[in-house]
Scaffold this motif. Structure first.
Motif, PDB file in Angstrom:
ATOM      1  N   LEU A 114      29.354  40.757  44.526  1.00  0.00           N
ATOM      2  CA  LEU A 114      30.179  39.615  44.942  1.00  0.00           C
ATOM      3  C   LEU A 114      30.971  39.040  43.771  1.00  0.00           C
ATOM      4  N   GLU A 115      30.388  39.163  42.567  1.00  0.00           N
ATOM      5  CA  GLU A 115      31.002  38.566  41.387  1.00  0.00           C
ATOM      6  C   GLU A 115      32.236  39.311  40.889  1.00  0.00           C
ATOM      7  N   PHE A 116      32.477  40.522  41.416  1.00  0.00           N
ATOM      8  CA  PHE A 116      33.604  41.322  40.937  1.00  0.00           C
ATOM      9  C   PHE A 116      34.834  41.217  41.836  1.00  0.00           C
ATOM     10  N   GLU A 117      34.690  40.530  42.960  1.00  0.00           N
ATOM     11  CA  GLU A 117      35.822  40.381  43.876  1.00  0.00           C
ATOM     12  C   GLU A 117      36.658  39.157  43.492  1.00  0.00           C
ATOM     13  N   MET A 118      37.847  39.086  43.965  1.00  0.00           N
ATOM     14  CA  MET A 118      38.742  37.927  43.861  1.00  0.00           C
ATOM     15  C   MET A 118      38.710  37.213  42.514  1.00  0.00           C
ATOM     16  N   GLU A 119      38.056  36.042  42.474  1.00  0.00           N
ATOM     17  CA  GLU A 119      38.027  35.271  41.236  1.00  0.00           C
ATOM     18  C   GLU A 119      37.428  36.079  40.087  1.00  0.00           C
ATOM     19  N   ARG A 121      37.824  39.100  39.408  1.00  0.00           N
ATOM     20  CA  ARG A 121      38.805  40.034  38.829  1.00  0.00           C
ATOM     21  C   ARG A 121      39.700  39.349  37.805  1.00  0.00           C
ATOM     22  N   PHE A 122      39.848  38.044  37.951  1.00  0.00           N
ATOM     23  CA  PHE A 122      40.779  37.309  37.098  1.00  0.00           C
ATOM     24  C   PHE A 122      40.083  36.378  36.103  1.00  0.00           C
ATOM     25  N   TYR A 241      47.011  35.834  43.442  1.00  0.00           N
ATOM     26  CA  TYR A 241      46.538  36.823  44.408  1.00  0.00           C
ATOM     27  C   TYR A 241      46.457  36.205  45.798  1.00  0.00           C
ATOM     28  N   PHE A 242      46.551  37.070  46.789  1.00  0.00           N
ATOM     29  CA  PHE A 242      46.251  36.741  48.175  1.00  0.00           C
ATOM     30  C   PHE A 242      45.438  37.895  48.716  1.00  0.00           C
ATOM     31  N   ILE A 243      44.278  37.584  49.278  1.00  0.00           N
ATOM     32  CA  ILE A 243      43.369  38.635  49.735  1.00  0.00           C
ATOM     33  C   ILE A 243      42.773  38.234  51.076  1.00  0.00           C
ATOM     34  N   ILE A 244      42.715  39.173  51.997  1.00  0.00           N
ATOM     35  CA  ILE A 244      41.969  38.993  53.238  1.00  0.00           C
ATOM     36  C   ILE A 244      40.687  39.796  53.100  1.00  0.00           C
ATOM     37  N   ALA A 245      39.554  39.115  53.232  1.00  0.00           N
ATOM     38  CA  ALA A 245      38.277  39.758  52.930  1.00  0.00           C
ATOM     39  C   ALA A 245      37.227  39.461  53.998  1.00  0.00           C
ATOM     40  N   ASP A 246      36.231  40.316  54.029  1.00  0.00           N
ATOM     41  CA  ASP A 246      35.034  40.126  54.842  1.00  0.00           C
ATOM     42  C   ASP A 246      34.260  38.936  54.252  1.00  0.00           C
ATOM     43  N   GLU A 247      33.898  37.967  55.067  1.00  0.00           N
ATOM     44  CA  GLU A 247      33.223  36.773  54.551  1.00  0.00           C
ATOM     45  C   GLU A 247      31.890  37.085  53.873  1.00  0.00           C
ATOM     46  N   ASP A 248      31.186  38.087  54.357  1.00  0.00           N
ATOM     47  CA  ASP A 248      29.861  38.394  53.814  1.00  0.00           C
ATOM     48  C   ASP A 248      29.925  39.191  52.518  1.00  0.00           C
TER      49      ASP A 248
END
Length: 282
Positions: A114-119, A121-122, A241-248
């Motif tokens: 979970l820690e490597f997605e979205m925030e 990455r930046f 960034y803009f990302i559509i992701a699975d909530e889980d």
């Protein structure tokens, strides 16, 4: 209202609550409190016998030193706001030295990716810093319930993972995003927005709402391309960034499923102020 800076002091308070069988609600903050924070505290007050609010700007979750230095620190004002809600709230406002001693360093955590997605990455190492401080506060305060806003949805999911993996006996309560009247998600950073950027910032939520409307009939990729186009030539706002992701899992959606919940996440720079927001899509 009790305001404590030393660990031993707040631990004595916690022990006295526990000995009397009182439930403890905990709201961790970095201060510069706004109505969004106060909504979390009100939720905690309504569902617990006692409430503890931490006010601590945690250096290990900042990967931008300038952002850390500019982060507003207004403890006296924060205490006044909390006192208006309830005189029985306990404030824990430790110094950096009290929390980290002579080693200001984050622990390393595995949050199952979970820690490597979205925030992640930046903001390299950001969630190690979040995990470090939340784990320490949970150990000191031993709350029954802890309250977090959904504006930092990735953080919320990571803290749930922390509690699960470390088997910490606390219930994590996610609370809806609190918005200004113009739709801008409330953040302590909003006070630093220059007038033109403050006026432009509600565009972020307008785009999120439009993306949600499109998500019913279009693919995640089509919506993402559209959002990028809306920001491409914006004179003031620069999308990171803009990302559509699975909530889980927080993984980027490639093909939609009726059995999963999805959320759109966005990060935008308004001058040098970084704003994040998200919206549930289905």
């Amino acid at each position: 209202m009790g305001v404590y800076s030393e660990k031993v002091e707040v631990e004595k308070v916690v022990t006295s609550f526990k000995e009397r069988g009182l439930s403890i609600g905990f709201v961790p903050t970095m201060g510069a409190l706004h109505q969004g924070h106060l909504a979390l505290v009100e939720n905690a007050l309504a569902n617990n016998d006692k409430v503890i609010v931490s006010v601590f700007v945690n250096p290990t979750q900042f990967n931008n030193l300038e952002d850390l230095e500019k982060y507003p620190r207004v403890l006296d004002e924060d205490v006044r706001l909390l006192e208006k809600l309830s005189s029985s709230i306990v404030v824990y406002a430790p110094t950096v030295e009290a929390v980290y001693a002579d080693k200001v360093k984050a622990e390393k955590f595995d949050f199952d990716g979970l820690e490597f997605e979205m925030e992640g990455r930046f903001r390299d190492g950001h969630f190690d810093g979040v995990g470090t401080i939340i784990k320490r506060f949970f150990e000191i305060i031993r709350p029954d319930n802890a309250y977090f806003g959904e504006k930092d949805f990735q953080q919320l999911q990571i803290i749930k993972k922390l509690v699960d993996k470390k088997k910490i006996p606390v219930t994590i309560v996610g609370c809806p995003i609190y918005r200004e009247s113009n739709g801008l998600a409330m953040s302590s950073r909003n006070v630093r927005l220059k007038p033109d950027y403050k006026k432009a910032a509600p565009f972020i939520f307008e785009i999120l709402k439009a993306a949600k409307a499109q998500f019913g009939t279009k693919s995640a990729n089509e919506v993402t391309v559209w959002v990028h186009a809306q920001f491409a030539n914006h004179p003031l706002l620069k999308m990171e960034y803009f990302i559509i992701a699975d909530e889980d899992t927080l993984k980027i959606v490639k093909r939609k499923s009726n059995k999963k919940a999805y959320r759109a996440f966005i990060a935008v720079y308004a001058d040098d102020i970084r704003l994040i927001d998200n919206i549930a899509l289905n």
